[in-house]
Design an enzyme around this catalytic site. Structure first.
Site, PDB file in Angstrom:
ATOM      1  N   CYS A 112       0.820  -1.232   0.000  1.00 33.69           N
ATOM      2  CA  CYS A 112       0.000   0.000   0.000  1.00 33.69           C
ATOM      3  C   CYS A 112       0.846   1.271   0.000  1.00 33.69           C
ATOM      4  CB  CYS A 112      -0.951   0.005   1.184  1.00 33.69           C
ATOM      5  SG  CYS A 112      -2.127  -1.352   1.138  1.00 33.69           S
ATOM      6  N   HIS A 251      -3.050   7.482   2.975  1.00 37.30           N
ATOM      7  CA  HIS A 251      -3.491   6.227   2.363  1.00 37.30           C
ATOM      8  C   HIS A 251      -4.867   5.895   2.930  1.00 37.30           C
ATOM      9  CE1 HIS A 251      -3.945   2.158   1.199  1.00 37.30           C
ATOM     10  NE2 HIS A 251      -3.604   1.642   2.356  1.00 37.30           N
ATOM     11  N   ASN A 281     -10.089   0.260   0.400  1.00 37.86           N
ATOM     12  CA  ASN A 281      -8.624   0.375   0.375  1.00 37.86           C
ATOM     13  C   ASN A 281      -8.129  -0.118  -0.989  1.00 37.86           C
ATOM     14  OD1 ASN A 281      -5.870  -0.047   0.620  1.00 37.86           O
ATOM     15  ND2 ASN A 281      -5.985  -0.944   2.670  1.00 37.86           N
TER      16      ASN A 281
END
Ligand code: COA
Length: 324
Positions: A112, A251, A281
């Site tokens: 990520c 994020h 996500n």
């Protein structure tokens, strides 16, 4: 002197998977998912929406905004861990789709945190070679790496891509600094097997397949602490006060992680861009998608200070500072 972002773009798959749709797949509820994660729906890629295709459309949108032609691109970096092939890289497919014949291209896997790492790498390319124009993309189709029977993970992730075009300019704008970290000792807490990496038997039994596995509570704890520490170290190093930051784009992991992080840092909600409710996500794609949306909504003015931060499998984490 700066590595300046000239244009942003993004691309989301058409199909929307809502929490109510997920109620039909696993033992969960819209209320549980929204209260624990802030996510209402996510996008799921279908046929013709492989990571490289989402990445290509995001790149075209960024290039159009930047007024840059494919032939002007010298380097393409794609942050991804869910390309449709292991070889060639997703970036090579993007190069071919764009017809960016003068570019070299490679993928970067930092889970990520991939976009943050890639932005740091790209800015150093640009500062070392001021003639370079670089495409930095985050693109994921993690729906292809989810165990859709595992309610711990299948509610969290979604697909999409975001891109930026970066070029040198003699200005105070651009990527100012980043602080990046990794801790491979903690890999087990958030990981995804690939194909077997050695060959003791032709068809090894017990191959778990390419699914995300996660210890949610541990990840939550580490994510908050790690991003907080990265942000504070970066600000101290750059001698910048949090009050001077105009916009934070974290994020988009989930709303509880973000709320905890922001309250520990003391950042006001109105200075933060959040779209996790729409997309879940999207891993390496989450920051560039949010950046593109914030940019197109006019949330970023010339000279604004932008803070980005991320956390992901590895563990990998960090923070970056840009003057828009
Ligand atoms: N629907 C309903 N119940 C669920 C569920 C779901 N989708 N997933 C788990 N549960 C259940 C668990 O089985 C457990 O039940 P039990 O008490 O009977 O054992 C209960 O809910 C609590 O589980 P727990 O894992 O402790 O929940 P939590 O409050 O920690 O929330 C996460 C789970 C995943 C939302 C949370 O840990 C989290 O956000 N972690 C970080 C994940 C992340 O962002 N990863 C990516 C980082 S880049």
């Amino acid at each position: 002197m700066g590595a300046v972002i000239l244009g942003t773009g993004s691309c989301l798959p058409e199909r929307i998977l809502s929490n109510h749709d997920l109620e039909k797949l696993v033992d969960t509820s819209d209320e549980w998912i929204r209260s624990r994660t802030g996510i209402s729906e996510r996008r799921i890629s279908g046929e013709g929406e492989e990571a490289y295709r989402l990445a290509t459309t995001a790149a075209r949108n960024a290039m159009e905004m930047a007024g840059v032609e494919p032939s002007e691109i010298d380097l393409i970096i794609v942050a991804t861990m869910s390309s449709h092939m292991t070889m060639p890289s997703c970036a090579c497919f993007v190069q071919n789709e764009l017809g960016a014949d003068n570019a070299f291209a490679y993928d970067l896997n930092a889970a990520c945190s991939g976009f943050l790492y890639s932005l740091d790498t790209a800015s150093k390319h640009v500062l070392c070679d001021q003639e370079k124009t670089v495409l930095v993309i985050g693109a994921e189709t993690l729906s292809s790496r989810i165990n859709w029977k595992d309610r711990n993970t299948c509610i969290l992730f979604g697909d999409g891509a975001g891109a930026v075009v970066m070029r040198y300019a003699d200005t105070i704008r651009g990527v100012l600094a980043s602080q990046l970290f990794s801790d491979g000792a903690l890999w087990k807490l958030l990981h995804m097997h690939a194909a077997p990496s050695c060959n003791p038997a032709i068809d090894p039994p017990g191959n778990p397949g390419s699914h995300i596995l996660m210890e949610g509570r541990d990840v939550f704890k580490y994510a908050v602490k790690a991003m907080e520490s990265a942000v504070l170290q970066l600000l101290e190093k750059e001698n910048i006060n949090l009050d001077d930051i105009d916009l934070v784009i974290p994020h988009q992991a989930n709303i509880r992680i973000l709320n905890k992080l922001l309250s520990r840092l003391g950042v006001k909600q109105e200075k933060v861009f959040i779209n996790v409710q729409k997309y879940g996500n999207t891993s390496a794609a989450s920051i560039p998608i949010a950046l593109d949306e914030a940019n197109r909504e006019g949330r970023l003015g010339e000279g604004d200070l932008l803070l980005i931060c991320s956390f992901g499998g590895g563990f990998t984490w960090g923070a970056g500072l840009l003057r828009w």
